[in-house]
Motif scaffolding. Sequence first.
Motif, PDB file in Angstrom:
ATOM      1  N   GLU A  73       0.809  -1.222   0.000  1.00 29.68           N
ATOM      2  CA  GLU A  73       0.000   0.000   0.000  1.00 29.68           C
ATOM      3  C   GLU A  73       0.838   1.266   0.000  1.00 29.68           C
ATOM      4  OE1 GLU A  73      -3.310   0.260   2.607  1.00 29.68           O
ATOM      5  OE2 GLU A  73      -3.934  -1.818   2.306  1.00 29.68           O
TER       6      GLU A  73
ATOM      7  N   ASN B 289      -9.169  -3.882   0.406  1.00 31.41           N
ATOM      8  CA  ASN B 289      -9.846  -3.416   1.607  1.00 31.41           C
ATOM      9  C   ASN B 289     -11.219  -4.065   1.764  1.00 31.41           C
ATOM     10  OD1 ASN B 289      -7.864  -1.753   2.700  1.00 31.41           O
ATOM     11  ND2 ASN B 289      -8.415  -0.054   1.351  1.00 31.41           N
TER      12      ASN B 289
ATOM     13  N   PHE C 246     -16.768   0.071   5.507  1.00 31.71           N
ATOM     14  CA  PHE C 246     -15.372   0.494   5.443  1.00 31.71           C
ATOM     15  C   PHE C 246     -15.230   1.816   4.711  1.00 31.71           C
ATOM     16  CE2 PHE C 246     -11.297   0.848   3.297  1.00 31.71           C
ATOM     17  CZ  PHE C 246     -10.448   0.796   4.387  1.00 31.71           C
TER      18      PHE C 246
ATOM     19  N   GLU D 200     -13.746   4.989   6.531  1.00 31.87           N
ATOM     20  CA  GLU D 200     -12.487   5.556   6.046  1.00 31.87           C
ATOM     21  C   GLU D 200     -12.646   7.056   5.810  1.00 31.87           C
ATOM     22  OE1 GLU D 200     -11.165   4.430   2.154  1.00 31.87           O
ATOM     23  OE2 GLU D 200      -9.123   4.098   2.876  1.00 31.87           O
TER      24      GLU D 200
ATOM     25  N   ASN E 140     -10.478   9.872   7.931  1.00 31.67           N
ATOM     26  CA  ASN E 140      -9.574  10.713   7.142  1.00 31.67           C
ATOM     27  C   ASN E 140      -9.655  12.183   7.528  1.00 31.67           C
ATOM     28  OD1 ASN E 140      -7.989   9.111   5.603  1.00 31.67           O
ATOM     29  ND2 ASN E 140      -9.394   9.019   3.843  1.00 31.67           N
TER      30      ASN E 140
ATOM     31  N   ASP F 183      -3.265   7.215   9.392  1.00 36.45           N
ATOM     32  CA  ASP F 183      -3.544   5.781   9.504  1.00 36.45           C
ATOM     33  C   ASP F 183      -3.688   5.229   8.086  1.00 36.45           C
ATOM     34  OD1 ASP F 183      -4.445   3.265  10.216  1.00 36.45           O
ATOM     35  OD2 ASP F 183      -6.492   3.927  10.641  1.00 36.45           O
TER      36      ASP F 183
ATOM     37  N   GLY G 208      -5.249   1.809   7.384  1.00 37.68           N
ATOM     38  CA  GLY G 208      -6.644   1.583   7.776  1.00 37.68           C
ATOM     39  C   GLY G 208      -6.857   0.729   9.011  1.00 37.68           C
TER      40      GLY G 208
ATOM     41  N   PRO H 182     -10.478   2.491  10.587  1.00 35.70           N
ATOM     42  CA  PRO H 182     -11.728   2.231   9.861  1.00 35.70           C
ATOM     43  C   PRO H 182     -11.913   0.752   9.523  1.00 35.70           C
ATOM     44  CG  PRO H 182     -10.124   3.251   8.406  1.00 35.70           C
ATOM     45  CD  PRO H 182      -9.542   3.307   9.790  1.00 35.70           C
ATOM     46  N   GLY H 183     -10.824   0.024   9.382  1.00 33.50           N
ATOM     47  CA  GLY H 183     -10.929  -1.392   9.045  1.00 33.50           C
ATOM     48  C   GLY H 183     -11.045  -2.260  10.287  1.00 33.50           C
TER      49      GLY H 183
END
Lengths: 430, 430, 430
Positions: free
Chosen positions: B28, B280, B312, B316, B320, B327, B330, B333-334
């Motif tokens: 990523e 994701n 998700f 996210e 953000n 992060d 993620g 949020p994940g």
Amino acid sequence: MANNLWVLICGLLVFAMTISVGLLEVGELGEEFGNSLLKTMLITGSALVFMAFIGFDTAFAPTIDGFIGNPIYGGLFLGGFSPTLGGLLGGVWWSMTPTYFGTSLTAGTYFLFEAAFASVTLALVGVVALRKMRLEAFMIYSIVYFVLIWNLPAAWIWNPTGWLFQMGMRDFAGGLVVHGAAGAAGLGILSVIWLEEKGSGLKESPRVSCKMSQGWLTIAILLLWMGWFGFNPGSVLAFNYSAMVVVVTTFLAASASFLSSMTFKMFVSKQTPGLLDAVNGVLMGLIVITPLAGFVSPASALVLGLIGGPLFVTAEGYFNRFKWFSDPVGLLPGHMVGGLFGVLMIAFFTEHDFASASGNPTLPNGLLFGGGVAAVQQLGIEVFGTVVVMATVFLLSFATAWVISWSMKGITNGYKTQALIQTPVSSKNP
Amino acid sequence: MANNLWVLICGLLVFAMTISVGLLEVGELGEEFGNSLLKTMLITGSALVFMAFIGFDTAFAPTIDGFIGNPIYGGLFLGGFSPTLGGLLGGVWWSMTPTYFGTSLTAGTYFLFEAAFASVTLALVGVVALRKMRLEAFMIYSIVYFVLIWNLPAAWIWNPTGWLFQMGMRDFAGGLVVHGAAGAAGLGILSVIWLEEKGSGLKESPRVSCKMSQGWLTIAILLLWMGWFGFNPGSVLAFNYSAMVVVVTTFLAASASFLSSMTFKMFVSKQTPGLLDAVNGVLMGLIVITPLAGFVSPASALVLGLIGGPLFVTAEGYFNRFKWFSDPVGLLPGHMVGGLFGVLMIAFFTEHDFASASGNPTLPNGLLFGGGVAAVQQLGIEVFGTVVVMATVFLLSFATAWVISWSMKGITNGYKTQALIQTPVSSKNP
Amino acid sequence: MANNLWVLICGLLVFAMTISVGLLEVGELGEEFGNSLLKTMLITGSALVFMAFIGFDTAFAPTIDGFIGNPIYGGLFLGGFSPTLGGLLGGVWWSMTPTYFGTSLTAGTYFLFEAAFASVTLALVGVVALRKMRLEAFMIYSIVYFVLIWNLPAAWIWNPTGWLFQMGMRDFAGGLVVHGAAGAAGLGILSVIWLEEKGSGLKESPRVSCKMSQGWLTIAILLLWMGWFGFNPGSVLAFNYSAMVVVVTTFLAASASFLSSMTFKMFVSKQTPGLLDAVNGVLMGLIVITPLAGFVSPASALVLGLIGGPLFVTAEGYFNRFKWFSDPVGLLPGHMVGGLFGVLMIAFFTEHDFASASGNPTLPNGLLFGGGVAAVQQLGIEVFGTVVVMATVFLLSFATAWVISWSMKGITNGYKTQALIQTPVSSKNP
């Protein structure tokens, strides 16, 4: 429980093969590969969802007149919300009861294993769609594929109530159901692509450029080879003596084909063999042995593997002559030719003792082992089944792609395929 | 023996997940990743050594008043030099005897499985430390983590004498113990990083630049998906019908979340989905199903997965907005949102028959399956346990990071975080 | 059946190690690696074919006077075309019957496991041949290797009728048979390479340049670590309590060696440890524990691992002084030194209860556990066996390489090794 454990682990290894085919594409064709990898993830996800939705039933539920599995037998999604339906929790899938194969697999185990098979079959088809077909078009195609196209040959040959199975046809782990049918489905898509390309004035089908990436190629072949450890030995659907023999026949055929491939390239083609030849050699050995890995001896596997290498090199030369399609990863010379060749070899190399141990006691000895008339009869059945399946899958695939092409106004990338040669496709996909 | 074989193989698959998280970071965020990979190797090594030293006992030995496992129960290092202590050679770990879970796992098998869980949890925490925290600081943090921070929630919820387990709380494979707690621990570290960054005059936390590497991203998601085959089905701690169902619920949730993720991005966000969205999506499905994979039907897993994708994307967008931390992979949020959401869903989607088969006979039906008052009570317990665990882990993590920061004069890279944006961090690490 | 299932799965993990060694070379030395990867594929293919042809028999068939297995015992290719010969279909391999090891492994299972061992051993030898030896020369060498050179130590130490086994020598999973012998074989090849280099006027052996690729290095160590899960625990040749202990000792030693390696580099060598140190640390721990993983306690494994780190760093410094060969991947300081060190440690760390559980009831306690005179005797046997095997393998390897050199007029790349330093070798190979 050992049978379920074995087939579940084998299923995991086969599961990994779909994305591995994506890595193989990347390894052979180059690293601008977002869509190759996205495509194989999409295939994996679609396979699991649509096979669970209905495709597992159309292939493996009790058939309607031997033609197609009852689509609502297990209830949608493997019993849906019910804990009692579908043999999922505590039961045995109907065809795994002693009346049929007697291996005691549960619905969950058998589902995972076969969904992984369906998935990797479409991954093979997908290599010809690569960088030509729009992703949305492929998404829609995949739904039809997992509900109907993959499922008919499975229902006919692997389902114990299927009409070809009843007729005596056998295909151990999918020389026809997987590899041959993938070739037929791929030809269906290639035909529609060519119709579009010709319609836009092209004289021949543009080819994608290749830029080998050796690391990804190696990871891919390693994962595929390990995947075949699940693919063939898992197809015994039990952990028994036969499963252990199939590990040996599978791995020996791969190694023999690798060696014959390298040697053939070196001494007959007078070329220096490289990593791509090695990869194709291994793959061809694995493909050729697939339809009869559970029917033959280790020495026969070696012989079949040795034939595999030159067979691929020759077939590749043949298919390269065609100008109306491009098949850079070798679906046709590899999977189609290798798979169908292996199916025919059933009638030559089968030894009854091995076939019986893998759960196929009706299969006679092959011609090379004194099978005589029975073997000739078996050859007839295999040829007949092959022709029927190849024609059916080709037509279904062609029709599906054609309808999608018609409704989406083209499945190729906005008809600008000419440009494929100059620029990476990935940037043009939606 | 089948139970031990199953859990050991599952443990190996989970073991591979820690380093896979390192590859995910690289996939990523880009290939200047020496320290990402070194970090996950460090986590793997530390987990095994410090869990064997004492952490396995603090989590899984008989607890002291339900609060923490007896740290010297098995003897240090799984019985140390003694061949008779610890149930390692010929015995069964105490909580796997018929009085408790009755699965007959040995100390060795259970240790490997749970050490792999602890390891991958810290790997998740570590994604927020990436390229910000000094490696030595992270090394010291990891020791505290494997001796105390990871262990308390496990002792409370997974140890059959833990106080939350006794109260009736359940968390199948770690929606809270792994994913939620990883988020809490990460927030603790992020807070200390922000204290340092604010102290050095920054107005907002600098972000690391991202440069996706599609090959590594794909290998990472493949290994993680295969890892989850161990993570969830292995958490039955036995090979039985339930384990086979959990394979199906886990894989269906992943696939459904993948499909809903792609579709949501396409039709709601009106963006072209790419490989990162795919990855994701798969991850979110796997996370959401984790705390209840053994309690629900395949169709429920599909529904939960379908919710996962949009959840998700929405989460996210929410995280953000914060400027005081970054992060990029993620975690919040994940893993945090997905894990906690799944824990709450236990009270909605559980079906008693599935839960009972996975060894949780006290769990009532969920609200959607007529659970009524019992389900509401279960919801209360799950919420209460979640709040307690999240607060505890956050405080412990914050305190640990703060003490390390104080004693090392800063856990960030020499307070020069501003520079992170321009130059690769790896060259600045000691 | 559980034993066969376990050893077959372990065999698959070991199978993957050969190509993983190719990825390790690529990770350590750089991405112009076509031939590194092709070489490890070649080794894998050759191993399976030539071990099936005759090598499995020369190592594991009933021996002729304890010296070499009867080459035609099972029939060529594991029984050839016959379904009844060789214990392949329904039988148990002779040494797995109750008269000997009593683990009920079939010929197929045992073949796959041991062929994978032979394969990875040559992969280790191959790292010194890298980019120096012509591929055809290495191909011919590999045939001799799998028919005779690998097989003699196995026949002597692992075959229950071998003369060293009968004398009481033990080597659990190949500290000598794999790692030590790989070093001896490698020295044989290096000597012939040096004869050629010296003959062409060189004063010292040219070194290949190194360019680390962190992604491939990480994938390689992950696959090798997972491979060792098969390598050591599978060497119990059964799934029992001992196999589960061996998982723990193996993984603890690796982790401990990783940590000691990093710490030693940091505090003694005063250098910043990096990914390569991490990888070498893990490998050294795995190597050191190999010959006694089934004989020792978890705490002993930790101690052995802790010794491993500094041992490698020290040995590497020692071997770097030699100018007549180059060993960039560390065959000698890692595999040879680590393997032989571990073999000697059998006489110090063995505990009879652990050894007995892994099927070695004749092994006495080590010196550190009150073994006294029996332990000293065991030490003598281990030293004697080590000297004999190392000398034999070195001489056979040297002779084989020398004959090939003589008949092909040189095994190095056309005597132009000087140029190796400037240009990538891959482009010069035939």
